[in-house]
Design a protein around this motif. Sequence first.
Motif, short mmCIF file in Angstrom:
data_model
loop_
_atom_site.label_atom_id
_atom_site.label_comp_id
_atom_site.label_asym_id
_atom_site.label_seq_id
_atom_site.Cartn_x
_atom_site.Cartn_y
_atom_site.Cartn_z
N MET A 1 6.85 7.40 3.20
CA MET A 1 6.64 5.99 2.89
C MET A 1 5.30 5.80 2.18
O MET A 1 4.27 6.25 2.63
CB MET A 1 6.63 5.17 4.18
CG MET A 1 6.65 3.68 3.93
SD MET A 1 6.31 2.78 5.44
CE MET A 1 4.57 3.07 5.65
N LYS A 2 5.37 5.15 1.09
CA LYS A 2 4.15 4.93 0.33
C LYS A 2 3.83 3.45 0.31
O LYS A 2 4.68 2.62 0.01
CB LYS A 2 4.34 5.45 -1.09
CG LYS A 2 3.10 5.38 -1.93
CD LYS A 2 3.17 6.35 -3.09
CE LYS A 2 1.93 6.20 -3.95
NZ LYS A 2 1.85 7.30 -4.93
N LEU A 3 2.63 3.10 0.67
CA LEU A 3 2.24 1.70 0.69
C LEU A 3 1.82 1.26 -0.68
O LEU A 3 0.94 1.85 -1.29
CB LEU A 3 1.06 1.50 1.63
CG LEU A 3 1.33 1.10 3.05
CD1 LEU A 3 0.04 0.62 3.68
CD2 LEU A 3 2.36 0.00 3.12
N LYS A 5 0.05 -1.60 -3.14
CA LYS A 5 -1.08 -2.50 -2.89
C LYS A 5 -0.58 -3.68 -2.06
O LYS A 5 0.53 -4.15 -2.24
CB LYS A 5 -1.64 -3.03 -4.21
CG LYS A 5 -2.37 -1.96 -4.99
CD LYS A 5 -3.34 -2.56 -5.96
CE LYS A 5 -4.00 -1.45 -6.75
NZ LYS A 5 -5.04 -1.95 -7.64
N PHE A 6 -1.45 -4.13 -1.18
CA PHE A 6 -1.02 -5.23 -0.33
C PHE A 6 -0.96 -6.51 -1.15
O PHE A 6 -1.82 -6.76 -1.97
CB PHE A 6 -2.02 -5.40 0.81
CG PHE A 6 -2.12 -4.20 1.67
CD1 PHE A 6 -1.38 -4.10 2.83
CD2 PHE A 6 -2.93 -3.14 1.31
CE1 PHE A 6 -1.48 -2.98 3.64
CE2 PHE A 6 -3.02 -2.02 2.11
CZ PHE A 6 -2.31 -1.93 3.27
N ILE A 7 0.06 -7.28 -0.92
CA ILE A 7 0.21 -8.45 -1.77
C ILE A 7 0.04 -9.78 -1.03
O ILE A 7 -0.30 -10.78 -1.62
CB ILE A 7 1.59 -8.47 -2.46
CG1 ILE A 7 2.68 -8.15 -1.44
CG2 ILE A 7 1.63 -7.49 -3.63
CD1 ILE A 7 4.06 -8.45 -1.92
N LEU A 9 -2.07 -11.34 0.79
CA LEU A 9 -3.40 -11.63 1.33
C LEU A 9 -3.51 -13.03 1.92
O LEU A 9 -4.08 -13.22 2.99
CB LEU A 9 -4.44 -11.49 0.22
CG LEU A 9 -5.32 -10.25 0.32
CD1 LEU A 9 -6.49 -10.40 -0.64
CD2 LEU A 9 -5.84 -10.07 1.73
#
Lengths: 714, 714
Positions: A1-3, A5-7, A9
Motif C-alpha cells: 500500500m502506498k500512501l 499525498k494527504f489531501i 487537510l
Amino acid sequence: MKLKKFISLALLSLFVFNIQAQEGYELWLDYKKIQDTTVKKKYASFLNNIELIGNSSTIQAIKDELQLARTGFEFENSDPSGNSKLIIGIQSNLPSSLKSQIDTENLGNEGYTITSLNNKETIVISGNSDVALLYGTFGLLREMQQKNDISNLNIEEKPKIQKRVLNHWDNLDRTVERGYAGFSIWDWHLLPELIKPEYKDYARANAAIGINGTVLTNVNSNALILTPHYIEKVKALAEVFRPYGIQVYLTARFSAPIELGDLDTADPLDEDVKKWWKNIADEIYSEIPDFGGFLVKADSEGQPGPFQYDRTHVDGANMLAEAVAPYDGIIMWRAFVYSEEDPDDRAKQAYDQFIPYDGKFADNVLVQVKNGAIDFQPREPFHPMFGAMPDTPLMMEFQITQEYLGFSSHLVFLPKLYEEVLDEDTFSDGENSPVAKVIDGTNSNKKLTGIAGVANIGTEKNWTGHPFGQANWYGFGRLAWDPYMDSKDIAKEWLKINFSNEENFVKPMTDLLIESREAVVNYMTPLGLHHIMATSHHYGPGPWVDDLGRPEWNPVYYHKADKNGIGFDRTSSGSDALSQYAKPIEEKYSSPETTPEKYLLWFHHLAWEYEMKNGKTLWDNIALHYQTGVEQVEEMQATWEEMEPYVNEREFEKTSMLLEIQLKEAKWWRDACLSYFQQFSNMELPEGVPEPEHNLEYYKSIERPFAPGINPSW
Amino acid sequence: MKLKKFISLALLSLFVFNIQAQEGYELWLDYKKIQDTTVKKKYASFLNNIELIGNSSTIQAIKDELQLARTGFEFENSDPSGNSKLIIGIQSNLPSSLKSQIDTENLGNEGYTITSLNNKETIVISGNSDVALLYGTFGLLREMQQKNDISNLNIEEKPKIQKRVLNHWDNLDRTVERGYAGFSIWDWHLLPELIKPEYKDYARANAAIGINGTVLTNVNSNALILTPHYIEKVKALAEVFRPYGIQVYLTARFSAPIELGDLDTADPLDEDVKKWWKNIADEIYSEIPDFGGFLVKADSEGQPGPFQYDRTHVDGANMLAEAVAPYDGIIMWRAFVYSEEDPDDRAKQAYDQFIPYDGKFADNVLVQVKNGAIDFQPREPFHPMFGAMPDTPLMMEFQITQEYLGFSSHLVFLPKLYEEVLDEDTFSDGENSPVAKVIDGTNSNKKLTGIAGVANIGTEKNWTGHPFGQANWYGFGRLAWDPYMDSKDIAKEWLKINFSNEENFVKPMTDLLIESREAVVNYMTPLGLHHIMATSHHYGPGPWVDDLGRPEWNPVYYHKADKNGIGFDRTSSGSDALSQYAKPIEEKYSSPETTPEKYLLWFHHLAWEYEMKNGKTLWDNIALHYQTGVEQVEEMQATWEEMEPYVNEREFEKTSMLLEIQLKEAKWWRDACLSYFQQFSNMELPEGVPEPEHNLEYYKSIERPFAPGINPSW
C-alpha cells in the motif's frame, strides 16, 4: 500500500482542533462558524461594534461571552459595522435618547428586552440588573446560534419562576447518587485552591438557560458540608458562580447539631438547636453573602427529621427558615416522604402528611414536591399535592438524571414529560388550573416560587454522557424560565443550536425527540404500569421482585398482577388515592372507561381480557405497547443513520452505539416483562410480538451489582 | 466602559479551539505547530512523501498517526518533498535495494531502526513486525516533536524488558484504589457497545512510549471480571488495543472458583480447581487470543490465596501458569506479602517467604516485587529480594500514582526515584549488578522479564490530574523500554515535547523536575523515615498514630521515636533486615557512620544528639530537612512563575494553583512532624526553622474522611 499525498487537510484540522467541541464539552455555548456570509456579515455588524455599559464581574462575564461568540462564529474585524451597533446596559444607565424607548418597569430583576431601534441600526439589550443584561446577551446569541433573523427584534423576556435550581445528588466522596455521567464535577479535595475551568463553564451554561441556583450536595446529606473546612470550598465555588447570577445552596442534615458533636438533640423547638442553626447560618453568610439556603430531606427513607422529637414538618422547616431569614435565604423542604409503618398506599402518604399544614409554613419555605406521587417514573399522573395546597408555595422537583428512564444510555427527551405534567389541570382554582400555574404562583398569587431539576451532570467529557442528555438539562432550564413553553419548540431550538438548522435535520429529529419519551414508556411501563424495575440500582426490569423488606419497595406491590388481572386499584374500591384529586378528575378516573388509557393501570386493576378502546384485550394491548416501544427505538436508529451529514463524527458514532444499547435493553424489558406477566395472563402473544429470546428464569437470574448510580453509603 | 473593536482574534482562536489541547488531553501526542519554517519544510519533505508497506490494523494505526502529526505540525501540501522520502516497512518487505542496508536481525519482535539512506534523502523505518514499525514511527515523531535534527539518522532501538505493563487498580464500580485523577476510564457498564474515543487515545499514548500491556483491574480483585458478561467487555477493549501492540491482562481472585459458585475449594492442587482455571483460560483465550495472563495478589492484606489450603506461593502460581501456558500467557505473582501473625519486621517478610522458592516457579511466572520492602515510600532502599533470587524472573513494580507522594496535587518527578532504585547495586552477581540488570534479565540471563507501573490515570480531562503527572506515566514507559536511561534526559524529552524546547524553559524546568523528588522526601520523610502518614487514605502526616489493629500498620512502629532517639534498628542488634542484602551492603550499612544518610533512620535508631556529617545533631538535621523541603517548593513556585511565556494558559494556571496546595501541605508535614518529634527530642528548633503555626493537638485533630483513593470495599 502506498500512501498518496494527504489531501483532506481541512477535514483533519477540524478533527484535531475540535476534539473537545466534538465531544460536546461546550454544550449549547458552542458558537459554531456561521457559514452563510450574508447572515454572518449582518450579525458581525452588531457584534463588531458594542457599547457595554457598566462595571461589574457580570459585565466582564458578558464581555468574555461576546468575545467567545465572535471568535466561534468566525467574525472578522474586517466585517464592517456600518452604522450598526449593539448597546448593552441597564435601563437607568442608557443614553437618554434610548431610555425613553425602553420600558423595563415590569421586568423585575431578571427580565430583559432586546429591541431594534434607530431604523433597526441599533440593537439594545436592557433590563434592571447586570444579570438581566447577561440573560439578554445569551438571548441574542441564542437567536444567532439558530440563524434567526435579527433585523427587527422586539423581545421581552422575564422568568415566570423565581428559584430555578439544579439539585446535585453529589456526595462528598464524588460519587453521585443516581449519577450516570461519571462522577461529581465538584472536586472537593482540591478546593478551594484548585478552581477548575469546568466550574466557570458550568456557570456559563446554566446562566445561558436561566438557571439561577444550584444545590451542590445530595439530599441524603452529610453534616460535614456545614463545617468551616467545607464552607471555604463552597465559598470558592460561589465566587465563580456569582457573576453568572447563580446562588449556591446546600443540603442540611437535620441531625447535624448532634453529628458534628455540639448537641445531644436536634429537636427543632429546642432553643440550643435553634441557636446552633442560626450560628451555622451566620457563619455561612459571613463567607457567602448571597448563599441561597438549604434543601432538606427529612423523615424520609432513613433520613433524620423532626418526627423523632414528635415535631412536625412545619416545626422543622420553620426553625431552619428562621435561621436564614435575616439573609433572605430560603428553605426547600422536600415532600418526598412515606412512612416505614404506614401500610397505606405509598402514593397517598405525602399528601396525607402535608395537607394539614397548608398555610403554616414560614414565608421563606418552599415545599418541594416530585412531579408524581411515586418516584420519577417514565410516566406518572401529576402529584395530587399540586392541587391541594393553595396557601403553600410548592416547588416542582423534576428529575433530569434518568434513574428510571434508561440511565444515560437511552435517548429520551424529558421536556416532553415535564410539559405533560405542567399542562395537567389540577382544577384547584376551577378549570384551567394547570400545574404550571400552581408552580409559577399565578393560581394563588404566591410570593415565592421555585422549580428544581435533579441534575444529570458528571465528569463525562460532554457533561451528561449521552449527547442527547444535554437536551434534558437545556430543556429543564428553558421550562424553568417559562413553564408554558412548548416542548417541541425547545427541541427545535436545541437541535438547531447543537447540530444544524437545516430543515432535513430539524424536522425528523424533532419528531424523534418528541416520540422518544413515549417510546420509553412503551418498552418499560406502558398503560400506567410503574415501579417494576430491578432493585436498588433500578437498572433493567424486575417485575417479579417480591422479597424486599417493605411492601412498597417491591414491584409486585405496584403491578399486582395475578390470574385475575393487573393494575393498582386506586379508586374508592381500592386505596382511594384518587380521592386526593379534584372532583372532576376523581369522577373521570373512577371508571376505567373514562380514564385516559395512559394511566389505566395506575388507577385500576383490570382483567387480562378487559376490552380496550381499540377492541383488543388488555393483555394484547400491553404486549403491543412493549413491541411498539422496541419498534420506536428501531425507527430512531433508522432516522439517526440519515443524520450523519449534519452531525460531527464523534457524536454521531457515540449516539449510534448508544442506540444499540437502547435497543438491546428495550428488547430486554419487553421480553422479561411479557415472560413474567404471561404466567398470569396465560394468553398467547398477539401477532407482531415475537416470542421472548430466553425464558423467564434467565431474565430473573440477571444480576448487575455494578450498575452505576448506587450510593456507596447504602 | 466602552468596548473597542476586539483586536486579539488570533489569541482567542487559540483559546477556543485548543481547549482540549490546553487541558492536556493529548498527552505527548500533541503535535504542535512547528514554528521554524526551515525545520518545518525539512520535516514536511519526508512526511509529505511516505511509502508505507504492509496491510494490517497496525499499519492503519501508523497511517492515522502520521496524518494526525502532519495536521498538528501544520505541514502543508505545498511543502515540497523534492527527493525526500519516508519508507516504512518490515525488513523482509523492503525493496531489495534497501534490504541489504538495513539489519534487523538482532532487533527481536519489537525493536526498530530509523536510518537515513540514499544521500540522506530517504529515511527508512524498519523492524521485524508491524508493531516495531509503529514504535519506529513514534520514535521519528518524537524526534520531530523535540525539533531534533533528522538529517542523518541512525537510530537502533530495542526494548530491554519484555513485559512493560500498567497496573490499573480500578474497581468494577469505577472507583480507583489510590486513584487521584478522578475515576476509572473503563466504563464497564456501557461496554462492549460503547467504545469511547479515550480507549484508542489511551492505546496510542502507551504505544508511543513502548508500553505493551495493561492490567485492567485492581489487584484487590473481584471474581466477576472472569464471567462471560465481563469477558465480552474486556474483549472489546482488547480489540481497540491490539493494533497498538498492547495486550490486556486481568487480576485473578484466587477464590474465584468458590465465589462464582462452581466449587467449594480453591486449593491449587485440587484437580477440579485446576480444571476450573483451565476452563476459564480456554474461555478467555477463545475470545481474546492474545490475552496476556493474570496478575495475582494472594495471601496478602486479606486477599485469598494458597495458604488457606496449606499450599505455597509456588503451588498457587504454577497452577495458574499451567492454565495459561498453552496460549503463551503469563502469571504475575505479587510478592507484596506480610503475615497477620508474624511479629517480625514487615520489611523482612516477603524475602523470607519467597527466597526458599527460588527456581521453583514455572517458566511463565514472573514474581512481581515492589521497588522497596515496605510500600512505595518517598524513598526506600531497594527491595532485598532483587539481590537474592537469581533463578526467578523478578518483575519490578513501581507506583506511578502518588499514594505516598502527595497524591495528584504534588509535583514530583518520579523517574528520578525509579532511576535511583534501578541504579542501586545488588552485588548479586558481583559488583556492578544493579537492580536494572536483575530486571532486564542480564544478570542471570532470564528468559522472561517484566516491569509494572501502578497507573496514575483517571477520568480527569488531562488523564492524570496534575499536568506534571503525565511526566511520570511518560517516564515510566521510557524506563520500561530502557531501564538505563538517565532521568534527566527523560525530563528534557518530556518538557520539550509537552511545552517548549527553548533553553530558557528546558534548563530550569529540568532542574526543577529532578529536584522535586528530593523535595518531597525532605518535607515528608527525610533521612530514611518512612510510613508516617495518616491512616487509611495516607493523606497528610500521622506520625502519632499508634492505635491500629496490627503493630506494623502504625507509624510509631516505623519511626520508633522516644526520648532516646529515633529510627528503626534493622542491623543485627535490631530486626537484622540488613542481613537480607549482599555482604558489601550489609557491612557498609551496619554502622551509621558508613550508611548513606538518606537511609540513616531506615537502618538505625539514633540519639537526637547524634552528630551527623555536617557537624549538626540528628535533631537539627531532621528539622532542617523538613525546612529545606518547604523552601524547595517555594523555589519551584518561583521558577514556575517565570515559565508563563512557554506554557499555555490553562496548564500554567492549574500548575500554579496546585503548587499552592503543595506548599500548604509541605508546611503541614513539616509543622506536624516537628511538633510531634519535638516532644521526644525536647530540643529547640534550629535557626531557620519557624515555629509550627499550630500546636500538636491541632494537627492530630485533622480528619479528612473523604480524601480520595480509598477503596469503598474496605
